[in-house]
Enzyme design. Structure first.
Site: not given
Ligand code: NAD
Length: 498
Positions: A197, A271, A305, A402
């Protein structure tokens, strides 16, 4: 400063012009519902493509498809060497379509075409081939046991690793193709089936990858892509036929995902976010440290991240460090990702741009000194100037939260114990870097830092063989290497009396 934009390939133009929908059972399927999203080009806010979002019926159809495919044994039943061969063919096809995928990623995500080519696709190829190789290397153990009954009985005991089943890979928008493949490849190497997704903003490359997987010979239903946002994600995680969620995204959503997964005992790994320190010791090579702060902190406009975002510099080198850093950051050229000369590109969305600008306003209010940047360039896309903040106190929001944007906060320290205490006094613990050639001090510091990865004299390189994941609120579990294989398998114990 701008130069001619990279010409867009005809196949990319054709792809953008057609409608997009979830990829289920080997093809894109139009949902019955009418929910849509217009993807926008972050470089100029123009409409880019139309996407049909999955309704709840499609979420169910997608999981049912992956469940059927798993139960059929069409993939997990192949000889490991055959799975490896098909996965290597998949990597070859991604390589053959590298420029198309890189352009799609730059267009939907905003990042530099160079980064899209080198990391989103280039680094992913290395990862794909590494993970394909695991298909033939999954192993268990034989174990001596001391079971006393019945008298004289002899036992043979061993463990085997079996695919966990249907996997949901929930992916953020910062590296949409690479992070999708981080989940798809180990899941498929283990014999699982997978549903990706993507984030709402960036679905196009995962869809293309799923098509290439079919072309490579991965049977229909083994790799599906579900289009939608939070609602579709939540319905996917709650589905009773799901066996594992591999989630990458924010800590707030990660907690929701983990909580929901537990209701069905669906396995999960998380992650999550980071607020990653860079610790510059008095003896550090400042040329390298400044280059490391720029490379590690501003890569992908800081939407990483593991990005370096709070820089602890010893007071004896602080002024020199800030001057050099600001000099270089202030000179970076801003422009679209398709401009091969541009060094700083737009953020992914208007929402992310607004969020970073809000963080900057708060930093100003709390007394941070803006050494360079801080504004929004007069361009139509979602740009934020690369920014260096000095005079930052460990308690300020810009040193604790962040930001996920092109913002470097510089802090000064006098003694290492205080610096380490401030580094660890943060809910996140994803990654950190230490800059010094004083081996004894570095070796003492490594175990004291609460982070899943500690880099020394570099910041941000990852390798498929090196486990990656977070301490504290940066996540649960590890990706990459053997850890990934363990995460996509169940361990079965077998005990035979003879
Ligand atoms: P987000 O948490 O808003 O969304 C991530 C994913 O989750 C998207 O596909 C979103 O549609 C989905 N999502 C949202 N609500 C959901 C729910 N209730 N249930 C299931 N899925 C849901 O994150 P973002 O804004 O897309 O990305 C940025 C964040 O990701 C930052 O905090 C960053 O640090 C983190 N990140 C972490 C890593 C790592 O490896 N640790 C790598 C990349 C990004």
């Amino acid at each position: 400063m701008s130069s001619p934009l990279t010409p867009i390939l005809p196949e990319v133009q054709a792809r953008l012009a057609r409608p997009h929908a979830s990829f289920i059972d080997g093809e894109q399927r139009t949902p019955a519902g009418d929910a849509r999203r217009t993807l926008r080009n972050p470089a100029d806010d123009s409409p880019l493509a139309e996407v049909r979002l999955a309704d709840l019926e499609q979420v169910d159809a997608c999981v049912q498809s992956a469940h059927r495919a798993f139960r059929s044994g069409a993939w997990s039943g192949l000889a490991p060497s055959e799975r490896e061969r098909v996965l290597l063919r998949f990597a070859d096809l991604v390589e053959r379509h590298a420029e198309e995928l890189a352009q799609l990623e730059t267009l939907e995500q905003g990042k530099s075409i160079h980064i899209a080519r080198a990391i989103e696709v280039g680094a992913s190829l290395g990862y794909m081939r590494y993970m394909a190789g695991w298909a033939t290397k999954i192993e268990g153990q034989t174990l001596d046991v001391s079971i006393p009954m019945p008298a004289g009985a002899r036992f043979n005991a061993y463990t085997r690793r079996e695919p966990v089943g249907v996997v949901a890979g929930i992916v953020p928008w910062n590296f949409p193709l690479m992070i999708a493949l981080w989940k798809v490849m180990p899941a498929l190497a283990c014999g699982c089936t997978v549903i990706i997704k993507p984030a709402d903003e960036t679905p196009l490359t995962a869809l293309r990858a799923a098509e290439l997987a079919i072309e490579a010979g991965i049977p229909a239903g083994i790799f599906n892509v579900l289009l939608g946002g939070a609602e579709a994600g939540a319905a996917l995680v709650a589905h009773p036929l799901l066996n594992k969620v591999s989630f990458t995204g924010s800590t707030a959503v990660g907690k929701l995902v983990g909580g929901a997964a537990l209701q069905n005992m669906t396995r999960f790994t998380l992650e999550l976010g980071g607020k990653n320190p860079m610790l510059v010791l008095p003896d550090a090579d400042l040329d390298k440290a400044v280059a490391g702060a720029i490379g590690g902190g501003l890569l992908n406009q800081g939407q990483v991240c593991a990005a370096a975002s709070r820089l602890f510099v010893h007071s004896s080198r602080h002024a020199e460090f800030v001057e050099r850093l600001a000099d270089q950051v202030g000179g970076l050229g801003i422009g679209p990702g398709l401009d091969p000369q541009a060094q700083v590109n737009p953020l992914v969305s208007r929402r992310q741009q607004d969020s970073v600008l809000r963080h900057l306003a708060l930093a100003r209010e709390q007394g941070a000194r803006f050494v360079c940047g801080g504004g929004r360039p007069d361009l139509p896309g979602y740009y934020v100037e690369p920014t260096v903040l000095d005079g930052v106190d460990a308690g300020m929001a810009c040193a604790r939260e962040e930001i996920f944007g092109p913002v470097l906060s510089v802090l000064s320290y006098d003694d290492l114990d205080t610096a380490v205490a401030q580094i660890n006094d943060n809910p996140y613990g994803l990654a950190a870097s230490i800059w010094s050639n004083d081996l004894g001090r570095v070796m003492d510091l490594i175990p004291r830092i609460e982070a899943g990865t500690v880099w020394v004299n570099n910041h941000v390189p990852v390798d498929p063989n090196l486990p990656f994941g977070g301490y504290k609120q940066s996540g649960l579990g590890r990706e990459f290497g053997r850890a990934a294989i363990e995460g996509f398998t169940e361990e079965k114990s077998v005990c035979i009396t003879y």
